[in-house]
Design a protein around this motif. Structure first.
Motif, PDB file in Angstrom:
ATOM      1  N   LEU A   1       9.884   8.464 -14.267  1.00  0.00           N
ATOM      2  CA  LEU A   1       8.602   8.234 -14.915  1.00  0.00           C
ATOM      3  C   LEU A   1       7.638   7.595 -13.933  1.00  0.00           C
ATOM      4  N   LEU A   2       6.410   8.087 -13.909  1.00  0.00           N
ATOM      5  CA  LEU A   2       5.367   7.528 -13.060  1.00  0.00           C
ATOM      6  C   LEU A   2       4.214   7.035 -13.916  1.00  0.00           C
ATOM      7  N   LEU A   3       3.705   5.874 -13.593  1.00  0.00           N
ATOM      8  CA  LEU A   3       2.479   5.385 -14.210  1.00  0.00           C
ATOM      9  C   LEU A   3       1.355   5.650 -13.213  1.00  0.00           C
ATOM     10  N   LEU A   4       0.631   6.728 -13.444  1.00  0.00           N
ATOM     11  CA  LEU A   4      -0.432   7.115 -12.527  1.00  0.00           C
ATOM     12  C   LEU A   4      -1.659   6.221 -12.665  1.00  0.00           C
ATOM     13  N   LEU A   5      -2.385   6.068 -11.556  1.00  0.00           N
ATOM     14  CA  LEU A   5      -3.672   5.397 -11.624  1.00  0.00           C
ATOM     15  C   LEU A   5      -4.678   6.301 -12.334  1.00  0.00           C
ATOM     16  N   ALA A   6      -4.520   7.606 -12.189  1.00  0.00           N
ATOM     17  CA  ALA A   6      -5.426   8.575 -12.805  1.00  0.00           C
ATOM     18  C   ALA A   6      -5.340   8.528 -14.326  1.00  0.00           C
TER      19      ALA A   6
ATOM     20  N   ARG B   1      -7.159   9.337  -7.075  1.00  0.00           N
ATOM     21  CA  ARG B   1      -6.451   8.565  -8.097  1.00  0.00           C
ATOM     22  C   ARG B   1      -5.213   9.301  -8.601  1.00  0.00           C
ATOM     23  N   SER B   2      -5.266  10.627  -8.595  1.00  0.00           N
ATOM     24  CA  SER B   2      -4.131  11.408  -9.079  1.00  0.00           C
ATOM     25  C   SER B   2      -2.977  11.449  -8.088  1.00  0.00           C
ATOM     26  N   GLN B   3      -3.181  10.914  -6.903  1.00  0.00           N
ATOM     27  CA  GLN B   3      -2.113  10.849  -5.893  1.00  0.00           C
ATOM     28  C   GLN B   3      -1.488   9.459  -5.810  1.00  0.00           C
ATOM     29  N   ILE B   4      -1.906   8.566  -6.698  1.00  0.00           N
ATOM     30  CA  ILE B   4      -1.507   7.159  -6.592  1.00  0.00           C
ATOM     31  C   ILE B   4      -0.761   6.700  -7.833  1.00  0.00           C
ATOM     32  N   GLU B   5       0.315   5.993  -7.597  1.00  0.00           N
ATOM     33  CA  GLU B   5       1.162   5.454  -8.652  1.00  0.00           C
ATOM     34  C   GLU B   5       0.983   3.944  -8.759  1.00  0.00           C
ATOM     35  N   VAL B   6       0.960   3.449  -9.985  1.00  0.00           N
ATOM     36  CA  VAL B   6       0.945   2.007 -10.248  1.00  0.00           C
ATOM     37  C   VAL B   6       2.393   1.553 -10.414  1.00  0.00           C
ATOM     38  N   PHE B   7       2.772   0.465  -9.748  1.00  0.00           N
ATOM     39  CA  PHE B   7       4.159   0.000  -9.856  1.00  0.00           C
ATOM     40  C   PHE B   7       4.221  -1.521  -9.794  1.00  0.00           C
ATOM     41  N   ALA B   8       5.308  -2.060 -10.322  1.00  0.00           N
ATOM     42  CA  ALA B   8       5.573  -3.494 -10.244  1.00  0.00           C
ATOM     43  C   ALA B   8       6.539  -3.735  -9.095  1.00  0.00           C
TER      44      ALA B   8
ATOM     45  N   ASP C   1       3.831  -1.712 -23.020  1.00  0.00           N
ATOM     46  CA  ASP C   1       4.799  -0.624 -22.901  1.00  0.00           C
ATOM     47  C   ASP C   1       4.201   0.432 -21.982  1.00  0.00           C
ATOM     48  N   TRP C   2       4.502   0.322 -20.699  1.00  0.00           N
ATOM     49  CA  TRP C   2       3.921   1.224 -19.710  1.00  0.00           C
ATOM     50  C   TRP C   2       4.332   2.681 -19.899  1.00  0.00           C
ATOM     51  N   ARG C   3       5.452   2.919 -20.599  1.00  0.00           N
ATOM     52  CA  ARG C   3       5.943   4.280 -20.774  1.00  0.00           C
ATOM     53  C   ARG C   3       4.991   5.132 -21.604  1.00  0.00           C
ATOM     54  N   ARG C   4       4.208   4.503 -22.457  1.00  0.00           N
ATOM     55  CA  ARG C   4       3.268   5.242 -23.300  1.00  0.00           C
ATOM     56  C   ARG C   4       2.160   5.881 -22.468  1.00  0.00           C
ATOM     57  N   HIS C   5       1.983   5.433 -21.242  1.00  0.00           N
ATOM     58  CA  HIS C   5       0.922   5.955 -20.378  1.00  0.00           C
ATOM     59  C   HIS C   5       1.490   6.714 -19.178  1.00  0.00           C
ATOM     60  N   SER C   6       2.779   6.972 -19.173  1.00  0.00           N
ATOM     61  CA  SER C   6       3.426   7.554 -17.998  1.00  0.00           C
ATOM     62  C   SER C   6       3.619   9.058 -18.125  1.00  0.00           C
ATOM     63  N   VAL C   7       3.977   9.664 -17.008  1.00  0.00           N
ATOM     64  CA  VAL C   7       4.345  11.074 -16.991  1.00  0.00           C
ATOM     65  C   VAL C   7       5.710  11.185 -16.335  1.00  0.00           C
TER      66      VAL C   7
END
Length: 225
Positions: free
Chosen positions: A39-44, A60-67, A202-208
């Protein structure tokens, strides 16, 4: 094609994701016969094309948000110099195409840790300047699409895009946190400040979900917990 959907095209090339595999799922890690799903949380965001220039949308579509995980903290410490130390849980931005390779093998600008939400825009500009043209893992088709854009672009609703960078980040659970030496902010101890996920998000709700055909050696755990 919207800029957000262009992300799906680039991930298909880099990670051979199927159409079905790009749908958000409640699980953070699933294994299938053809490989590992991640699962990726995109900036896009889906509405980027309404508020931002085409070039910003592609980037933005090439960038992932991560902890940040422990491996990210260690990698940051090893760089030394003027790099600001980070702690586990600090939000970073990284290239989705080379996140699977060891930290030391990524080209310059692959990962960044904006100090606050207002600096995310500048972080993406730096990604364009230092990493987008040099990363060997970014698909050729993505670079060509970017290069074909008009040299001069005017974002929709001139002047409104600046606030959108912050608003879209907040919608994905990101908040500014001051540096602390105790647990007054509820993050579990001293931290380096910067951006973090708000409690209960819940970051999964916004992930792909994408299919990864390569190992994740050297990458951190993108899940906030």
């Amino acid at each position: 094609m919207s800029a957000y959907n262009m992300y799906a095209s680039s991930v298909d090339t880099a990670s051979t994701a199927s159409t079905a595999a790009r749908q958000p799922l409640p699980s953070s890690s699933l294994t299938m016969s053809s490989g590992q799903l991640r699962l990726l949380l995109l900036l896009a965001c889906p509405d980027d094309h309404k508020r931002l220039s085409p070039s910003s949308c592609i980037l933005r579509s090439q960038i992932e948000v991560f902890a940040a995980g422990q491996s990210d903290v260690d990698a940051r410490r090893k760089k030394g110099g003027r790099k600001e130390p980070i702690t586990i849980g600090r939000i970073g931005l990284r290239c989705i195409h080379c996140a699977h390779i060891p930290h030391q093998d990524r080209t310059k600008g692959a990962v960044t840790y904006p100090k606050n939400l207002a600096l995310i825009h500048q972080a993406v500009r730096n990604f364009q300047r230092y990493h987008f043209k040099t990363c060997p893992h970014i698909p050729r088709e993505t670079r060509e699409a970017f290069d074909e854009l008009p040299k001069r672009q005017h974002p929709p609703k001139d002047g409104a895009s600046a606030s959108y960078w912050i608003e879209s980040a907040e919608e994905k659970g990101m908040i500014d946190i001051p540096a602390t030496t105790d647990d007054n902010d509820g993050t579990g101890g001293a931290n380096s400040g910067g951006i973090r996920f708000k409690n209960g998000f819940d970051w999964r709700r916004h992930s792909v979900l994408v299919r990864s055909t390569v190992g994740q050696s050297g990458s951190s755990d993108t899940r906030p917990g």
